[in-house]
Design an enzyme around this catalytic site. Sequence first.
Site, PDB file in Angstrom:
ATOM      1  N   ASP A  22      77.996  59.086  64.953  1.00  0.00           N
ATOM      2  CA  ASP A  22      76.790  58.945  64.165  1.00  0.00           C
ATOM      3  C   ASP A  22      75.465  59.643  65.100  1.00  0.00           C
ATOM      4  O   ASP A  22      75.796  59.333  66.425  1.00  0.00           O
ATOM      5  CB  ASP A  22      76.493  57.462  63.914  1.00  0.00           C
ATOM      6  CG  ASP A  22      75.456  57.325  62.715  1.00  0.00           C
ATOM      7  OD1 ASP A  22      75.053  58.625  61.999  1.00  0.00           O
ATOM      8  OD2 ASP A  22      75.099  56.379  62.269  1.00  0.00           O
ATOM      9  N   GLY A  25      72.002  64.050  63.217  1.00  0.00           N
ATOM     10  CA  GLY A  25      70.836  64.301  62.573  1.00  0.00           C
ATOM     11  C   GLY A  25      69.513  64.104  63.409  1.00  0.00           C
ATOM     12  O   GLY A  25      68.724  64.738  63.598  1.00  0.00           O
ATOM     13  N   ARG A  26      69.570  62.562  63.827  1.00  0.00           N
ATOM     14  CA  ARG A  26      68.458  62.348  64.789  1.00  0.00           C
ATOM     15  C   ARG A  26      68.412  63.177  66.095  1.00  0.00           C
ATOM     16  O   ARG A  26      67.328  63.273  66.553  1.00  0.00           O
ATOM     17  CB  ARG A  26      68.612  60.810  64.876  1.00  0.00           C
ATOM     18  CG  ARG A  26      67.855  59.950  63.884  1.00  0.00           C
ATOM     19  CD  ARG A  26      68.414  58.548  63.795  1.00  0.00           C
ATOM     20  NE  ARG A  26      69.751  58.447  63.658  1.00  0.00           N
ATOM     21  CZ  ARG A  26      70.629  57.389  63.886  1.00  0.00           C
ATOM     22  NH1 ARG A  26      70.040  56.353  64.638  1.00  0.00           N
ATOM     23  NH2 ARG A  26      71.714  57.355  63.306  1.00  0.00           N
ATOM     24  N   TRP A  27      69.334  63.466  66.739  1.00  0.00           N
ATOM     25  CA  TRP A  27      69.567  64.262  67.950  1.00  0.00           C
ATOM     26  C   TRP A  27      68.977  65.609  67.746  1.00  0.00           C
ATOM     27  O   TRP A  27      68.023  65.954  68.736  1.00  0.00           O
ATOM     28  CB  TRP A  27      71.135  64.300  68.180  1.00  0.00           C
ATOM     29  CG  TRP A  27      71.059  65.028  69.766  1.00  0.00           C
ATOM     30  CD1 TRP A  27      71.216  64.401  70.615  1.00  0.00           C
ATOM     31  CD2 TRP A  27      71.338  66.579  69.762  1.00  0.00           C
ATOM     32  NE1 TRP A  27      71.406  65.432  71.982  1.00  0.00           N
ATOM     33  CE2 TRP A  27      71.453  66.703  71.232  1.00  0.00           C
ATOM     34  CE3 TRP A  27      71.318  67.380  68.945  1.00  0.00           C
ATOM     35  CZ2 TRP A  27      71.548  67.732  71.943  1.00  0.00           C
ATOM     36  CZ3 TRP A  27      71.634  68.723  69.752  1.00  0.00           C
ATOM     37  CH2 TRP A  27      71.836  69.153  70.955  1.00  0.00           C
ATOM     38  N   GLU A  69      81.128  59.255  50.923  1.00  0.00           N
ATOM     39  CA  GLU A  69      79.711  59.160  50.236  1.00  0.00           C
ATOM     40  C   GLU A  69      78.936  60.444  50.963  1.00  0.00           C
ATOM     41  O   GLU A  69      77.706  60.486  50.567  1.00  0.00           O
ATOM     42  CB  GLU A  69      79.081  57.951  51.215  1.00  0.00           C
ATOM     43  CG  GLU A  69      79.622  56.728  50.449  1.00  0.00           C
ATOM     44  CD  GLU A  69      81.121  56.456  51.011  1.00  0.00           C
ATOM     45  OE1 GLU A  69      81.532  56.479  52.038  1.00  0.00           O
ATOM     46  OE2 GLU A  69      81.816  55.779  50.028  1.00  0.00           O
ATOM     47  N   ASN A  70      79.298  61.289  51.863  1.00  0.00           N
ATOM     48  CA  ASN A  70      78.475  62.356  52.490  1.00  0.00           C
ATOM     49  C   ASN A  70      78.125  63.366  51.609  1.00  0.00           C
ATOM     50  O   ASN A  70      77.241  64.196  51.756  1.00  0.00           O
ATOM     51  CB  ASN A  70      79.101  62.912  53.708  1.00  0.00           C
ATOM     52  CG  ASN A  70      79.049  62.159  54.891  1.00  0.00           C
ATOM     53  OD1 ASN A  70      80.031  62.022  55.932  1.00  0.00           O
ATOM     54  ND2 ASN A  70      77.860  61.196  55.001  1.00  0.00           N
ATOM     55  N   TRP A  71      78.695  63.503  50.421  1.00  0.00           N
ATOM     56  CA  TRP A  71      78.515  64.595  49.452  1.00  0.00           C
ATOM     57  C   TRP A  71      76.897  64.168  48.773  1.00  0.00           C
ATOM     58  O   TRP A  71      76.472  65.154  48.155  1.00  0.00           O
ATOM     59  CB  TRP A  71      79.426  64.367  48.383  1.00  0.00           C
ATOM     60  CG  TRP A  71      80.897  64.582  48.609  1.00  0.00           C
ATOM     61  CD1 TRP A  71      82.136  63.794  48.837  1.00  0.00           C
ATOM     62  CD2 TRP A  71      81.509  65.690  48.707  1.00  0.00           C
ATOM     63  NE1 TRP A  71      82.955  64.494  48.962  1.00  0.00           N
ATOM     64  CE2 TRP A  71      83.012  65.703  49.293  1.00  0.00           C
ATOM     65  CE3 TRP A  71      80.918  67.253  48.833  1.00  0.00           C
ATOM     66  CZ2 TRP A  71      83.771  66.844  49.328  1.00  0.00           C
ATOM     67  CZ3 TRP A  71      81.932  68.200  49.160  1.00  0.00           C
ATOM     68  CH2 TRP A  71      83.135  68.047  49.667  1.00  0.00           C
ATOM     69  N   ARG A  73      74.485  63.976  50.671  1.00  0.00           N
ATOM     70  CA  ARG A  73      73.499  64.753  51.478  1.00  0.00           C
ATOM     71  C   ARG A  73      73.113  66.195  50.772  1.00  0.00           C
ATOM     72  O   ARG A  73      73.719  66.540  49.703  1.00  0.00           O
ATOM     73  CB  ARG A  73      73.946  65.181  52.696  1.00  0.00           C
ATOM     74  CG  ARG A  73      74.404  63.736  53.361  1.00  0.00           C
ATOM     75  CD  ARG A  73      74.898  63.918  54.939  1.00  0.00           C
ATOM     76  NE  ARG A  73      75.011  62.877  55.197  1.00  0.00           N
ATOM     77  CZ  ARG A  73      74.809  62.507  56.628  1.00  0.00           C
ATOM     78  NH1 ARG A  73      74.671  63.689  57.560  1.00  0.00           N
ATOM     79  NH2 ARG A  73      74.826  61.351  57.129  1.00  0.00           N
ATOM     80  N   ARG A 196      77.241  49.388  61.589  1.00  0.00           N
ATOM     81  CA  ARG A 196      78.141  49.172  60.279  1.00  0.00           C
ATOM     82  C   ARG A 196      79.314  49.778  60.456  1.00  0.00           C
ATOM     83  O   ARG A 196      79.542  50.659  61.279  1.00  0.00           O
ATOM     84  CB  ARG A 196      77.076  50.074  59.477  1.00  0.00           C
ATOM     85  CG  ARG A 196      75.581  49.326  58.782  1.00  0.00           C
ATOM     86  CD  ARG A 196      75.272  50.416  57.891  1.00  0.00           C
ATOM     87  NE  ARG A 196      74.993  51.642  58.053  1.00  0.00           N
ATOM     88  CZ  ARG A 196      73.779  51.909  58.685  1.00  0.00           C
ATOM     89  NH1 ARG A 196      72.817  51.221  58.796  1.00  0.00           N
ATOM     90  NH2 ARG A 196      73.687  53.273  58.879  1.00  0.00           N
TER      91      ARG A 196
END
Length: 244
Positions: A22, A25-27, A69-71, A73, A196
């Site tokens: 994980d 994105g933040r990186w 769940e990534n769909w 995005r 999580r």
Amino acid sequence: MPALPDPGQPPLGPRHVAIIMDGNGRWAQARGRPRLFGHHAGAKRVRDVVRACPELGVKYLTIFAFSTENWKRTQVEVAGLMSLFRRYIAKETKDLFSEGVRVRFIGDRDRLDPKLVDLMRGLEEMTKENDLVHLTVALNYGSRDEVARATKLLARDVAQGKLDPEDVDESTLTGYLDTRVLPDPDLVIRTSGEARISNFLLWQSAYAEYEFVDTLWPDFSPEELGRLCRNYGARDRRFGAVRA
Ligand code: FPP
């Protein structure tokens, strides 16, 4: 239940490490770049971490690449990730093969692009005799989805008279899961400071140790994996029993 380790022996490292990668994105955002830039950097870390496994005694490495769940995005991010997976497989196949890595994929392939599924199957087939490191990539994977799919297969066998419901126990269900040929994870790591599990290997990680680290995945290094493996070796795993 696995046998308790002998307390007289030096601590053993984890044989099976599972990682929730994980923070890509933040990186990228921290560098003013699009999220996909972070995913590309994350893919490079996968390479380094797989290479570090033999020396650390990690025989099985399972990584969460794309969840059911990534769909949700954006279409751009999903398409970018799918293209990254295709390119990664095409580019890395030769090296993974020659470095002794056996690659498997878990997850529901039905929703994936047939071209990607072909590449996945080809990589599995090509590396099926390898045994140095077993890399499992979770792609369109969700633990609840996996258990539901396994239950459907099990119910079908009951309906066809191949399985007696009275014989169903934990190991029966385990035998229908995508992970049926893998040992349970000993250590589950999540990067990026989130604590999580996000629907990853819920059944399989019942007795796993967990490590939540602040490092964003593209900054995760083989050295950090080594540190976490040593932490694991120092822990006292009892699997619900009491040490005499
Ligand atoms: C989570 O970071 C990461 C993903 C959903 C994708 C993981 C994919 C890779 C590391 C790419 C390479 C993998 C392979 C097997 C080639 P995030 O986007 O949720 O980060 P954020 O929480 O900072 O937004």
